[in-house]
Design a protein around this motif. Sequence first.
Motif, PDB file in Angstrom:
ATOM      1  N   ARG A 452      40.802  43.070  37.356  1.00  0.00           N
ATOM      2  CA  ARG A 452      42.210  43.850  36.925  1.00  0.00           C
ATOM      3  C   ARG A 452      42.196  45.007  35.726  1.00  0.00           C
ATOM      4  O   ARG A 452      42.745  46.012  35.783  1.00  0.00           O
ATOM      5  CB  ARG A 452      43.457  42.698  36.681  1.00  0.00           C
ATOM      6  CG  ARG A 452      44.623  43.388  36.682  1.00  0.00           C
ATOM      7  CD  ARG A 452      45.430  42.628  35.675  1.00  0.00           C
ATOM      8  NE  ARG A 452      46.630  43.505  35.052  1.00  0.00           N
ATOM      9  CZ  ARG A 452      47.585  43.084  33.942  1.00  0.00           C
ATOM     10  NH1 ARG A 452      47.187  41.831  33.435  1.00  0.00           N
ATOM     11  NH2 ARG A 452      48.160  43.900  33.396  1.00  0.00           N
ATOM     12  N   LYS A 472      42.285  46.540  44.808  1.00  0.00           N
ATOM     13  CA  LYS A 472      41.961  46.077  46.120  1.00  0.00           C
ATOM     14  C   LYS A 472      40.762  44.953  46.065  1.00  0.00           C
ATOM     15  O   LYS A 472      40.683  43.871  46.691  1.00  0.00           O
ATOM     16  CB  LYS A 472      41.491  47.145  47.439  1.00  0.00           C
ATOM     17  CG  LYS A 472      42.897  47.638  47.724  1.00  0.00           C
ATOM     18  CD  LYS A 472      42.283  48.652  48.903  1.00  0.00           C
ATOM     19  CE  LYS A 472      43.635  49.315  49.473  1.00  0.00           C
ATOM     20  NZ  LYS A 472      43.166  50.387  50.480  1.00  0.00           N
ATOM     21  N   GLN A 475      42.407  41.702  44.752  1.00  0.00           N
ATOM     22  CA  GLN A 475      42.869  41.000  46.005  1.00  0.00           C
ATOM     23  C   GLN A 475      41.971  40.140  47.017  1.00  0.00           C
ATOM     24  O   GLN A 475      42.142  38.935  47.099  1.00  0.00           O
ATOM     25  CB  GLN A 475      43.638  41.800  46.887  1.00  0.00           C
ATOM     26  CG  GLN A 475      45.237  42.449  46.166  1.00  0.00           C
ATOM     27  CD  GLN A 475      45.853  43.550  47.116  1.00  0.00           C
ATOM     28  OE1 GLN A 475      45.301  44.022  47.832  1.00  0.00           O
ATOM     29  NE2 GLN A 475      47.402  43.224  47.158  1.00  0.00           N
ATOM     30  N   ALA A 478      40.675  37.290  44.829  1.00  0.00           N
ATOM     31  CA  ALA A 478      41.552  36.028  45.168  1.00  0.00           C
ATOM     32  C   ALA A 478      41.503  35.601  46.521  1.00  0.00           C
ATOM     33  O   ALA A 478      41.552  34.077  46.731  1.00  0.00           O
ATOM     34  CB  ALA A 478      42.827  36.383  44.537  1.00  0.00           C
ATOM     35  N   ALA A 479      41.530  36.065  47.498  1.00  0.00           N
ATOM     36  CA  ALA A 479      41.436  35.516  48.741  1.00  0.00           C
ATOM     37  C   ALA A 479      40.275  34.850  49.169  1.00  0.00           C
ATOM     38  O   ALA A 479      40.245  33.856  49.927  1.00  0.00           O
ATOM     39  CB  ALA A 479      41.767  36.730  49.791  1.00  0.00           C
ATOM     40  N   VAL A 490      47.557  37.433  40.240  1.00  0.00           N
ATOM     41  CA  VAL A 490      47.501  38.088  41.264  1.00  0.00           C
ATOM     42  C   VAL A 490      48.804  38.748  41.668  1.00  0.00           C
ATOM     43  O   VAL A 490      48.492  39.799  42.414  1.00  0.00           O
ATOM     44  CB  VAL A 490      47.420  36.836  42.625  1.00  0.00           C
ATOM     45  CG1 VAL A 490      47.578  37.314  44.150  1.00  0.00           C
ATOM     46  CG2 VAL A 490      45.794  36.135  42.555  1.00  0.00           C
ATOM     47  N   SER A 491      49.647  38.493  41.106  1.00  0.00           N
ATOM     48  CA  SER A 491      51.099  38.897  41.269  1.00  0.00           C
ATOM     49  C   SER A 491      51.208  40.268  40.702  1.00  0.00           C
ATOM     50  O   SER A 491      51.380  41.362  41.252  1.00  0.00           O
ATOM     51  CB  SER A 491      52.281  38.276  40.803  1.00  0.00           C
ATOM     52  OG  SER A 491      52.485  36.865  41.739  1.00  0.00           O
ATOM     53  N   ILE A 493      48.568  42.193  40.241  1.00  0.00           N
ATOM     54  CA  ILE A 493      47.377  42.994  40.936  1.00  0.00           C
ATOM     55  C   ILE A 493      48.156  43.459  42.062  1.00  0.00           C
ATOM     56  O   ILE A 493      48.085  44.713  42.389  1.00  0.00           O
ATOM     57  CB  ILE A 493      46.154  42.158  41.293  1.00  0.00           C
ATOM     58  CG1 ILE A 493      45.421  41.858  39.952  1.00  0.00           C
ATOM     59  CG2 ILE A 493      45.515  43.174  42.288  1.00  0.00           C
ATOM     60  CD1 ILE A 493      44.171  41.097  40.112  1.00  0.00           C
ATOM     61  N   ASP A 494      48.969  42.639  42.721  1.00  0.00           N
ATOM     62  CA  ASP A 494      49.602  43.313  43.874  1.00  0.00           C
ATOM     63  C   ASP A 494      50.726  44.183  43.615  1.00  0.00           C
ATOM     64  O   ASP A 494      50.861  45.023  44.218  1.00  0.00           O
ATOM     65  CB  ASP A 494      50.374  41.960  44.726  1.00  0.00           C
ATOM     66  CG  ASP A 494      49.399  40.966  45.304  1.00  0.00           C
ATOM     67  OD1 ASP A 494      48.263  41.361  45.690  1.00  0.00           O
ATOM     68  OD2 ASP A 494      49.771  39.921  45.540  1.00  0.00           O
ATOM     69  N   LEU A 497      48.932  47.401  42.578  1.00  0.00           N
ATOM     70  CA  LEU A 497      48.387  47.941  43.603  1.00  0.00           C
ATOM     71  C   LEU A 497      49.178  49.000  44.185  1.00  0.00           C
ATOM     72  O   LEU A 497      48.979  50.119  44.637  1.00  0.00           O
ATOM     73  CB  LEU A 497      47.568  46.958  44.705  1.00  0.00           C
ATOM     74  CG  LEU A 497      47.029  47.606  45.917  1.00  0.00           C
ATOM     75  CD1 LEU A 497      45.972  48.675  45.797  1.00  0.00           C
ATOM     76  CD2 LEU A 497      46.631  46.465  46.859  1.00  0.00           C
TER      77      LEU A 497
END
Length: 511
Positions: A452, A472, A475, A478-479, A490-491, A493-494, A497
């Motif tokens: 990040r 990306k 993401q 994390a997945a 994660v939030s 990063i989303d 993005l």
Amino acid sequence: MRIWPLSHIFRMFIAICFIANSSLAAAQPLGTARLPTLGDDGEMSASAERRLGDDIARELYRDPDYIDDPQLLEYVGTIWQALLGAARSLGEISPELDEHFSFELFLEHDRTVNAFALPGGFMGVNLGLIGVVATPDELASVLAHELSHITQRHIARLIGRQAKTMPLMLGAMVLGILAASKNPQAAQALAVGGQALVVQNQLNFSRDMEREADRVGMGLMVPAGFSPRGFVDMFDKLQQANRINDNGSWPYLRNHPLTTQRIADMQARQPRDAVPPHAPGAFSLEAHGLLAARARVLAGPGVDALRQWEDAPADRSFATLAPAERAATLYAGVLAASQLNQPATARSLLARLRPLVAQDAAASRQVRLLAADVALRAGQPEAALPELLATGASQQRPELLLRAQALLALGRASEISGDLQSWVALHPHDAGVWQALASNLHAQGQVLRAVRAEGEARAAQYDYAGAVDRFKAGQALAAKSSTPADYVEVSIIDTRLRAMQLLLREQAAER
């Protein structure tokens, strides 16, 4: 001064013409075409100018000449911020410009003497300029002049004015490109000839702008804490350089033609009351001398020049120099020896330098930063830390980045994570510290947070495609993680993005 390829120049002028015409079209409804009034230059909007500036800034960050030297950037940035504060207090920066413009500073790894204002409030300074000015006031005078080009919207006005002559320019470019396959020399002559005619048509307009920038810039000096005498002293330097010859090392003279009227105007506007030669504060005249020496060495003069600086303190003429000049000569010698991988010589010269600056706190700090830099280059991070703690400014950017480098090398990255996080929270557009934080987090195994931080570093450099790639990657990381990822990270990063994808689409639509 860079020589751009013809195809690059052609694309650049098409883009400028498109943006200028788009801004004019957006200013009036369809079907309500009007003739311009006298003096109407079809000025582009502040947001359009900023978008153009962002594109140029992205290329500057990629340019090999771009340099993020913490000591020099802090010094020039301190002067720049003082001038910005004065411009705001005097109403020279309108609320619209303050909202849309960046007022971001770039340092260029270039030994030519130049500084340049760019669209959208960006400002470039060559190391060569820092290396030749004798006082903070002289440097402030150049920055004040360039800032006034920005605040008076000279770039937007020039683009609007040039839109009227753009067909001539584009015509010359098209002819040049078509002729290139048959005769490259003729193609270059056609293109340059077209540019010369347009430049000549703009000459009087540019001189008016230069005089306006001088007058507005001088009005910023005293409120910012500098002597207006810096303008006259800098003009004397430029006049002397112009009188000797223009060997290409002073492109500032070509970009900002010096005239007797400009010189006389600045001399006549000097205040009668005596003004201190420089403002007291974080950077004394002695500290300025050291940083000017740093700029000269870092400007990349070659191995032979580095050896001359390394040997200069041993010259018989060294003893005849004033103390401040001896300190600057020793500083250059230390830095040159370090760059030549001669740590023993660097340490020996450092020992001679320290007593010369012992009574000047600002200069002493610069010497301690230099000592830390020398230790890190010599692979001795443990020797760098005491120097950085002793400066008394451990939370300033130069100390922060050098401490991060030292602690990373010592395997103690976690000790400075909090300080790096605090810095980017207050300075979210600092790509250099974001990148240092990314390295710090990678070393601690915090890969998601490190990715990040890499994305934020790309975003701070207006590289939206690179930022999208990094976010990306975050993401995907994390997945694939076998353990629950940090929900907050994660939030973020989303969200980031989506913001970068939007900026990237806007950027693509403008093209």
